[in-house]
Write a protein that holds these residues in place. Structure first.
Motif, PDB file in Angstrom:
ATOM      1  N   ASP A 110      -5.745  -6.123  14.620  1.00  0.00           N
ATOM      2  CA  ASP A 110      -5.932  -6.281  13.275  1.00  0.00           C
ATOM      3  C   ASP A 110      -7.146  -6.655  12.703  1.00  0.00           C
ATOM      4  N   LEU A 151      -4.708   1.170   3.386  1.00  0.00           N
ATOM      5  CA  LEU A 151      -4.394   0.592   4.510  1.00  0.00           C
ATOM      6  C   LEU A 151      -4.940   1.867   5.624  1.00  0.00           C
ATOM      7  N   THR A 187       2.639  -4.802  -0.665  1.00  0.00           N
ATOM      8  CA  THR A 187       1.093  -4.856  -0.202  1.00  0.00           C
ATOM      9  C   THR A 187       0.791  -4.146   0.953  1.00  0.00           C
ATOM     10  N   THR A 188      -0.409  -3.966   1.010  1.00  0.00           N
ATOM     11  CA  THR A 188      -1.004  -3.584   2.241  1.00  0.00           C
ATOM     12  C   THR A 188      -0.575  -4.254   3.443  1.00  0.00           C
ATOM     13  N   ASN A 189      -0.461  -5.545   3.509  1.00  0.00           N
ATOM     14  CA  ASN A 189      -0.138  -6.451   4.355  1.00  0.00           C
ATOM     15  C   ASN A 189       1.593  -6.062   4.940  1.00  0.00           C
ATOM     16  N   ASP A 190       2.292  -5.903   3.579  1.00  0.00           N
ATOM     17  CA  ASP A 190       3.522  -5.195   3.856  1.00  0.00           C
ATOM     18  C   ASP A 190       3.416  -4.050   4.984  1.00  0.00           C
ATOM     19  N   LYS A 202       1.204  -3.202   6.852  1.00  0.00           N
ATOM     20  CA  LYS A 202       0.608  -3.333   8.160  1.00  0.00           C
ATOM     21  C   LYS A 202       1.694  -3.982   9.092  1.00  0.00           C
ATOM     22  N   ASN A 203       2.599  -4.669   8.489  1.00  0.00           N
ATOM     23  CA  ASN A 203       3.846  -5.250   9.328  1.00  0.00           C
ATOM     24  C   ASN A 203       4.632  -4.420   9.458  1.00  0.00           C
TER      25      ASN A 203
END
Length: 327
Positions: free
Chosen positions: A5, A81, A192-195, A197-198
């Motif tokens: 990441d 993303l 979100t982009t973090n969501d 990503k996960n």
């Protein structure tokens, strides 16, 4: 498989990291995720100036970076993303984009998004594109990377990639502008982009039980930054690497009508011809000669224009008016 990441939103850094990791891990499978601050990523074989709205890009401080792979130009921002798979060449059919877009489709389909792979390398929902994908083969490895438009600023995307198609004549690969959409219209509004990503990372781990997280070391960061400064931040790579092209631009200013014609090779002006109904006390050929050998780049041309008595060639003009002819 190593899962990485990126710690940076700098497009120069993230595009450089793909080349660095390619050489640093010659045999390992990698899965890299990154998010770029506003930037335009140009395909390797494209004429950069013919793909971007240069005035808008400069005004909004949008980075422009050429990547190693072919394909078209894309806009990135914090609502987008990016994912990148590195595998050994020969393990998969090079022209098959489905293998490495499948994890994206699986997580979206589970979330109720009717996303599909259509054509060779685009992911669509309701006929609109939210992901473009590209590939390259080098040093015995293959990279497939792609974008996921989650909540990108579509107005900026449209303006940054709005180009006058009449300015450039070349054989460079041109981007096909597709109807695009944000996935946020199909997902909970707080996604979100973090969501993403996960979710994507979990999907990759599920399909690759031995996958391990890898954090870039101090040596990695230094190596990427060195490559970034030597290559990915440079005008020579991002603009000068462009295929040869002919450029023309016509201006109507108080001093008259002026038409600029340039032949540009590797970003350097090789021939210049200027026409118009302006009045000059010096032969315009003397001005044309001074353009030869200059970068077709506004900073260089502005320095040149500042050193010349432009009124001797064009009458009562400003430096800004003449500089406009090269945009």
């Amino acid at each position: 498989m190593l899962l990485i990441d990126s710690p940076s939103h700098n497009a120069y850094f993230n595009i450089a990291s793909e080349e660095y990791l390619l050489k640093q891990f010659p045999t390992e499978d990698l899965f890299l995720l990154y998010v770029n601050a506003p930037s335009i990523i140009v395909g390797k074989f494209q004429n950069t100036l013919a793909e971007i709205n240069l005035d808008y890009v400069n005004e909004h401080h949008i980075k422009v970076v050429r990547r190693m792979s072919g394909g078209g130009t894309v806009y990135h921002d914090l609502g987008n993303l990016n994912f990148s798979f590195h595998t050994l060449l020969g393990q998969h059919d090079f022209m098959d984009f489905s293998i490495f877009t499948e994890p994206v489709l699986k997580i979206l389909n589970r979330l109720g998004v009717p996303a599909i792979l259509q054509g060779r390398n685009d992911l669509l929902v309701d006929g609109k594109k939210f992901s473009g994908n590209a590939k390259l083969a080098r040093h015995g490895k293959m990279i497939q990377h792609g974008t996921i438009l989650l909540n990108s600023e579509m107005e900026i995307l449209g303006e940054a990639l709005k180009v006058n198609p009449l300015k450039y004549v070349d054989k460079a690969i041109k981007s096909t502008r597709s109807r695009v959409t944000n996935l946020i219209d199909y997902l909970p509004k707080d996604t979100t982009t973090n969501d993403l990503k996960n979710l994507l990372t979990q999907e990759i781990i599920k399909n690759n039980p031995g996958a391990q997280t890898y954090e870039l070391t101090k040596e990695d960061l230094e190596g990427i930054e060195k490559l970034m400064k030597e290559k990915y931040e440079t005008w020579d790579w991002n603009f000068g690497f462009s295929p040869n092209y002919n450029f023309k631009k016509a201006l109507k200013i108080p001093a008259g009508f002026i038409e600029f014609h340039l032949e540009v090779v590797h970003g350097i002006i090789e021939k210049a011809k200027i026409f118009g109904d302006f009045f000059a006390s010096k032969p315009i050929e003397l001005f044309e000669e001074q353009l030869v050998g200059q970068h077709h780049e506004l900073t260089s041309l502005k320095r040149l224009l500042q050193s010349i008595d432009l009124t001797a060639f064009f009458g009562k003009v400003t430096e800004e008016e003449i500089l406009e002819g090269f945009k």
